[in-house]
Design a protein around this motif. Structure first.
Motif, PDB file in Angstrom:
ATOM      1  N   CYS A  13       0.851  -1.189   0.000  1.00  0.00           N
ATOM      2  CA  CYS A  13       0.000   0.000   0.000  1.00  0.00           C
ATOM      3  C   CYS A  13       0.884   1.236   0.000  1.00  0.00           C
ATOM      4  O   CYS A  13       2.051   1.179   0.382  1.00  0.00           O
ATOM      5  CB  CYS A  13      -0.949   0.014   1.187  1.00  0.00           C
ATOM      6  N   GLN A  14       0.317   2.322  -0.460  1.00  0.00           N
ATOM      7  CA  GLN A  14       1.063   3.570  -0.506  1.00  0.00           C
ATOM      8  C   GLN A  14       1.419   4.007   0.911  1.00  0.00           C
ATOM      9  O   GLN A  14       0.607   3.930   1.824  1.00  0.00           O
ATOM     10  CB  GLN A  14       0.248   4.658  -1.187  1.00  0.00           C
ATOM     11  N   ASP A  53      -8.736   1.726  -4.019  1.00  0.00           N
ATOM     12  CA  ASP A  53      -8.801   2.652  -2.888  1.00  0.00           C
ATOM     13  C   ASP A  53      -9.722   2.097  -1.807  1.00  0.00           C
ATOM     14  O   ASP A  53     -10.208   0.965  -1.899  1.00  0.00           O
ATOM     15  CB  ASP A  53      -9.225   4.058  -3.349  1.00  0.00           C
ATOM     16  N   GLN A  54      -9.966   2.892  -0.795  1.00  0.00           N
ATOM     17  CA  GLN A  54     -10.764   2.438   0.343  1.00  0.00           C
ATOM     18  C   GLN A  54     -12.218   2.161  -0.016  1.00  0.00           C
ATOM     19  O   GLN A  54     -12.952   1.547   0.757  1.00  0.00           O
ATOM     20  CB  GLN A  54     -10.692   3.455   1.500  1.00  0.00           C
ATOM     21  N   TYR A  55     -12.656   2.574  -1.205  1.00  0.00           N
ATOM     22  CA  TYR A  55     -14.030   2.343  -1.654  1.00  0.00           C
ATOM     23  C   TYR A  55     -14.127   1.183  -2.641  1.00  0.00           C
ATOM     24  O   TYR A  55     -15.196   0.903  -3.158  1.00  0.00           O
ATOM     25  CB  TYR A  55     -14.603   3.612  -2.287  1.00  0.00           C
ATOM     26  N   HIS A  59      -7.674   1.908  -9.585  1.00  0.00           N
ATOM     27  CA  HIS A  59      -6.993   3.029 -10.244  1.00  0.00           C
ATOM     28  C   HIS A  59      -5.754   2.528 -10.958  1.00  0.00           C
ATOM     29  O   HIS A  59      -5.073   1.613 -10.472  1.00  0.00           O
ATOM     30  CB  HIS A  59      -6.566   4.080  -9.213  1.00  0.00           C
TER      31      HIS A  59
END
Length: 107
Positions: A13-14, A53-55, A59
């Motif tokens: 993860c970033q 992403d968290q949703y 991406h």
């Protein structure tokens, strides 16, 4: 996360930094896994990359991640990404970088 041809999955993860340019992106953190040699006699090639992403929205990688994939021979990796309408697209990494130069032989 990246899915390999042998079914293995590696994830990262970033890691955000106060100065965004110093943040560590997920693709860069996966570099060691992407280039690790396969166990003897077993094919182990990266096949699919998913950066969600968290949703749960997928991406495409930002510039450094795209450049790494293309310049290090991973242009054929499928990248999962959603468009603004929520439709899932599955381009190869090489399709995300227009006009790839052939200077290093990795297209």
């Amino acid at each position: 996360a990246v899915l390999f041809s042998n079914g293995e999955i590696a994830s990262a993860c970033q890691k955000k930094a106060l100065e965004y340019g110093c943040s560590l992106d997920a693709v860069g953190q996966l570099a060691e896994k992407l280039t690790a040699p396969a166990p003897h006699g077993i094919e182990r090639a990266p096949r699919v990359l998913c950066m969600a992403d968290q949703y749960g929205v997928c991406h495409a990688p930002h510039g450094p991640g795209r450049a790494y994939l293309i310049e290090h021979g991973f242009g054929d990796v499928v990248v999962m990404c959603h468009d603004p309408d929520g439709a899932l697209h599955l381009p190869q990494a090489s399709e995300l970088v227009p006009g790839i130069p052939a200077w290093n032989g990795s297209t």
